[in-house]
Each structure stands twice: as structure tokens, then as C-alpha cells.
Design an enzyme around this catalytic site. Structure first.
Site, short mmCIF file in Angstrom:
data_model
loop_
_atom_site.label_atom_id
_atom_site.label_comp_id
_atom_site.label_asym_id
_atom_site.label_seq_id
_atom_site.Cartn_x
_atom_site.Cartn_y
_atom_site.Cartn_z
N GLY A 56 0.84 -1.20 0.00
CA GLY A 56 0.00 0.00 0.00
C GLY A 56 0.87 1.24 0.00
O GLY A 56 2.01 1.20 0.47
N GLN A 80 2.63 9.93 1.51
CA GLN A 80 3.99 9.39 1.57
C GLN A 80 4.89 9.88 0.44
O GLN A 80 6.10 9.79 0.52
CB GLN A 80 3.95 7.85 1.56
CG GLN A 80 3.39 7.26 2.84
CD GLN A 80 3.29 5.76 2.75
OE1 GLN A 80 2.33 5.23 2.21
NE2 GLN A 80 4.29 5.05 3.25
N CYS A 120 5.98 -0.24 7.20
CA CYS A 120 5.60 0.93 6.42
C CYS A 120 6.78 1.36 5.57
O CYS A 120 7.91 1.39 6.04
CB CYS A 120 5.21 2.05 7.39
SG CYS A 120 4.71 3.56 6.57
N LEU A 121 6.51 1.69 4.30
CA LEU A 121 7.59 2.13 3.41
C LEU A 121 8.24 3.42 3.90
O LEU A 121 9.37 3.71 3.55
CB LEU A 121 7.06 2.33 1.98
CG LEU A 121 6.59 1.06 1.24
CD1 LEU A 121 6.05 1.43 -0.14
CD2 LEU A 121 7.72 0.04 1.12
N HIS A 152 -4.43 1.25 7.68
CA HIS A 152 -3.08 1.81 7.77
C HIS A 152 -2.93 3.00 6.80
O HIS A 152 -2.43 4.06 7.19
CB HIS A 152 -2.08 0.69 7.43
CG HIS A 152 -0.64 1.11 7.37
ND1 HIS A 152 0.31 0.59 8.22
CD2 HIS A 152 0.01 1.98 6.57
CE1 HIS A 152 1.49 1.14 7.93
NE2 HIS A 152 1.33 1.98 6.93
N GLU A 153 -3.41 2.81 5.57
CA GLU A 153 -3.26 3.87 4.56
C GLU A 153 -4.16 5.07 4.86
O GLU A 153 -3.77 6.22 4.66
CB GLU A 153 -3.55 3.33 3.15
CG GLU A 153 -2.67 2.17 2.70
CD GLU A 153 -1.19 2.42 2.84
OE1 GLU A 153 -0.75 3.59 2.76
OE2 GLU A 153 -0.44 1.44 3.07
N HIS A 206 -2.54 7.38 7.17
CA HIS A 206 -1.55 8.28 6.54
C HIS A 206 -2.20 9.59 6.11
O HIS A 206 -1.60 10.65 6.22
CB HIS A 206 -0.92 7.62 5.31
CG HIS A 206 0.26 6.74 5.61
ND1 HIS A 206 1.39 7.21 6.24
CD2 HIS A 206 0.49 5.43 5.36
CE1 HIS A 206 2.27 6.21 6.35
NE2 HIS A 206 1.74 5.12 5.83
ZN ZN Z 1 2.60 3.23 5.78
#
Ligand code: ZN
Length: 168
Positions: A46, A51, A91-92, A133-134, A137
Site C-alpha cells: 500500500g 507518503q 511501512c515504506l 493503515h493507509e 496516513h
Molecule cells: Zn505506511
């Protein structure tokens, strides 16, 4: 299409609240294509617009094994939450950190696709967790915010140290 740089924690821009998408122009489809390319190149499941420093309410996801489940969620919202489940998240934007977080097990969600078509879907399993989670963000929230203050502090120090090393 182009690869975009991912903001890395503790970058303050990850704390911004995204604003709703109000026009579904070709530029939006381009942004979504960039997000998929960036997510796949980093082996993520995701990626939220926040991000890549685009503070608009959208994210992309693909939780399938063979990368066949691409989905874009624009102006996403949760209509209903049921159950509770704990799982390990990463998480990226916080590379190298994996921690257990509790989320709703199933979510009924509403969103639009990249062309503006509205849909409603009930999600469970990994996609339900990924969605939550997204969505966080887009509110400037990170999965580590759910951890104890002590754990958060440790992660912050570790990430700051890694960033200093990179600059040398
Ligand atoms: Zn993330």
C-alpha cells in the site's frame, strides 16, 4: 509514469492532513500510476499520497501475491468497523521497523476509483488492515503512533541515526 521519492520518518510532512480530491482529471490518473509504480518498485502492499508528499486523499493497494489486485481508493472512508485483530505491520516510510498493531478485523468502506466512480466494499484480512493503515496516513497518523511512548522514542532514535548515517 515515474518513480516518486517516499518521505521517511521522522519527516514532518508525514504529519500533514490530506485534503479531499475534487476533480478527476487526467493528472489524477497519472498520480495514481506513479503511486502504483513506486509501491511495486519498493515491494509495498500500500502507498498513500501523503507518503510521496502529495497531500490529497487517495491511496493505492495491492495485497495479492502475484500483483494482480491493484486498487485505488480516492476520498476513502470507513462506514462500519467490526471485530478486532492484531497483526505485524511495516511501512515504506519507516523502513526496517515491524510492530504488532490492533485494527478492526472487517471494515465496510466507501471510496471512488481513479476515474471518479463511487463504490462500497466490505474488506477483511490483509486488505482491511492495509486500508486502515493507509487511511491513517491521510490523517497524518503512523502505525507506530499506536505503540507505547517508550517504543516510539526508540524507533525515532533508530530512524534518526539511520538518516545521519545516510548523509555521511
Ligand atoms: Zn505506511
Amino acid at each position: 509514469m515515474s518513480l516518486r521519492d517516499i518521505l521517511i520518518y521522522p519527516d514532518d510532512r508525514l504529519r500533514e492532513t490530506a485534503r479531499p480530491v475534487d476533480s478527476f482529471e487526467p493528472a489524477l490518473a497519472e498520480l495514481v500510476a506513479d503511486m502504483f509504480e513506486t509501491m511495486y518498485s519498493e515491494s509495498g502492499i500500500g502507498l498513500a499520497a501523503t507518503q510521496i508528499d502529495e497531500h490529497r486523499r487517495l491511496f493505492v493497494a495491492d495485497v495479492s501475491e502475484d500483483r494482480s489486485g491493484a486498487m485505488a481508493f480516492v476520498n476513502p472512508e470507513i462506514v462500519e468497523r467490526t471485530g478486532s485483530v492484531e497483526s505485524e505491520e511495516g511501512c515504506l516510510s519507516i523502513p526496517g521497523i515491524n510492530e504488532t498493531v490492533a485494527r478492526a478485523e472487517r471494515v465496510l468502506v466507501r471510496a471512488r476509483d481513479e476515474k471518479g466512480k463511487a463504490f462500497e466494499r466490505e474488506l477483511d484480512g490483509l486488505l482491511a488492515i492495509c486500508f486502515q493503515h493507509e487511511l491513517d496516513h491521510l490523517e497524518g497518523r503512523l502505525f507506530i503512533d499506536y505503540l507505547s511512548p517508550l517504543k516510539q522514542q526508540r524507533i525515532r532514535k533508530k530512524m534518526e541515526k539511520a538518516r545521519r548515517r545516510e548523509r555521511v
